[in-house]
Design an enzyme around this catalytic site. Structure first.
Site, short mmCIF file in Angstrom:
data_model
loop_
_atom_site.label_atom_id
_atom_site.label_comp_id
_atom_site.label_asym_id
_atom_site.label_seq_id
_atom_site.Cartn_x
_atom_site.Cartn_y
_atom_site.Cartn_z
N LYS A 146 50.83 49.50 59.69
CA LYS A 146 49.62 49.36 59.57
C LYS A 146 48.81 50.06 60.55
O LYS A 146 47.56 50.57 60.23
CB LYS A 146 49.45 47.80 59.43
CG LYS A 146 49.70 47.14 58.36
CD LYS A 146 49.73 45.82 58.36
CE LYS A 146 50.48 45.04 57.12
NZ LYS A 146 50.78 43.65 57.51
N GLN A 177 49.83 38.54 61.29
CA GLN A 177 51.16 38.76 60.44
C GLN A 177 51.99 37.86 60.39
O GLN A 177 52.33 37.00 61.21
CB GLN A 177 51.69 39.94 61.52
CG GLN A 177 53.22 40.64 60.76
CD GLN A 177 52.84 41.47 59.48
OE1 GLN A 177 51.87 42.06 59.41
NE2 GLN A 177 53.77 41.20 58.45
N ASP A 215 43.83 40.05 54.20
CA ASP A 215 44.53 39.61 53.51
C ASP A 215 44.19 38.68 52.27
O ASP A 215 45.27 38.67 51.37
CB ASP A 215 45.65 38.90 54.29
CG ASP A 215 46.99 39.62 54.78
OD1 ASP A 215 46.97 40.81 54.28
OD2 ASP A 215 47.56 39.17 55.80
#
Ligand code: NAP
Length: 314
Positions: A54, A98, A124
């Site tokens: 990422k 994460q 997200d």
């Protein structure tokens, strides 16, 4: 091999290319590029790789990516205080924590973290506000893996409206939002899970089969209607030689990869399915790159949205 390859790498590249003009325009207006804060707790090797990818993609796209690392001994409160700081930081447009968080943080840690992230910065799409908006078909920040799959299907010319879609897996991260996005595009959707009876027969009704279970090569030929479009979300690192040899013939590149590395990346879909599906995503090179492209897409959307709301307040 007869199935058409659904090329996630190419579609991801197209998505990133389309973002570049928006990134430059934002940077010109705001005096800085869109910025994403990633929170990584502990040292899970798979998470390290996801975060590194990422960061690499973000930086190559002209997006600032700041990594905040916490040790695996960090408490939930430590993680929440980083999230709260990023929530109020004018230098960050997006926040991503994460998964997975360390078990020591408790079973509800991720839910609590997702509730704490400012929904406007939730790249997200996991905050309850954004999940609610997704159900109402009003979401702006969609969870990245399912949104990337929709991009892949639509840009590859796969029809969704009116088709029978079966999603295997009901996680908050993939299965449920995937089913919702397909429903909003007018598919007739069935969600399957570990308690589904006679899973192969249910799966074999699908024109569009999305598999997100985390079990290598689980979906075999009897699960797949001939000509169906199959999306393999699974990413499983397998080091068992006997399994690898049972799935891949000696001439397969996977065998060479195994000889070199001692393990291979295998999806949830058995390689035999290439002979029966109409189209299939490879692993790697299918869903993975799309997820990362959609993180960047959502960061740009979050940046534009917040800049817009700041301008309208001024
Ligand atoms: P998860 O949270 O572990 O959920 C797995 C789901 O699969 C659960 O709903 C579970 O059912 C179901 N399942 C497990 N075994 C099953 C079986 N034998 N039959 C039917 N259903 C079964 O996993 P996830 O986070 O959704 O991830 C799934 C896979 O996708 C993993 O391999 C992960 O690494 C991969 N992934 C890839 C990307 C990417 O970008 N490529 C992104 C996210 C995830 P129950 O609910 O009944 O337990």
């Amino acid at each position: 091999v007869s199935a058409h390859v659904l090329d996630g790498t190419a579609v991801a590249r197209a998505i990133r290319d389309e973002l570049s003009a928006r990134i430059s325009a934002f940077a010109q207006r705001a005096g800085r590029p869109p910025a994403l804060g990633i929170v990584l707790v502990g040292d899970d090797p798979a998470s390290e790789i996801y975060v590194r990818n990422k960061m690499k993609t973000g930086m190559a796209s002209g997006i600032t990516v700041d990594l905040v690392r916490l040790p695996k001994t960090a408490t939930l409160e430590d993680a929440l205080s980083v999230v709260r700081r990023l929530n109020t930081s004018p230098a960050h447009d997006g926040i991503l924590v994460q998964s997975p968080l360390p078990d020591t943080m408790g079973p509800d840690a991720e839910a609590v973290v997702f509730e704490t992230i400012d929904p406007a910065k939730d790249v997200d799409g996991f905050s309850p506000v954004n999940v609610g908006r997704l159900v109402q078909n009003r979401a702006v920040l969609h969870s990245c893996t399912p949104a990337g799959i929709i991009e892949l299907l639509t840009r590859s010319g796969v029809d969704i409206a009116g088709r029978r879609a079966v999603v295997i897996g009901r996680s908050d991260i993939v299965g449920k939002p995937m089913a919702m996005l397909l429903l909003h595009r007018h598919a007739t959707v069935t969600i399957c899970h570990s308690r589904t009876l006679d899973l192969p027969s249910v799966a074999a009704e699908a024109d569009l089969l999305i598999v997100a279970i985390g079990r290598p090569a689980f979906v075999t030929r009897p699960f797949v209607k001939p000509g169906a479009t199959v999306v393999d979300v699974g990413m499983n690192r397998v080091s068992d030689r006997a399994l690898v040899e049972s799935w891949f013939p000696p001439e397969s590149p996977k065998r060479a990869e195994y000889a070199q590395k001692g393990s291979v990346l295998v999806g949830d879909v058995h390689p035999d399915v290439w002979d029966v599906a109409g189209a299939l995503t490879p692993v790697p090179g299918g869903v993975g790159p799309l997820t990362i492209a959609m993180v960047m897409h959502n960061t740009v959307v979050a940046a534009e949205m917040q800049a817009g709301s700041t301008a309208s307040r001024a």
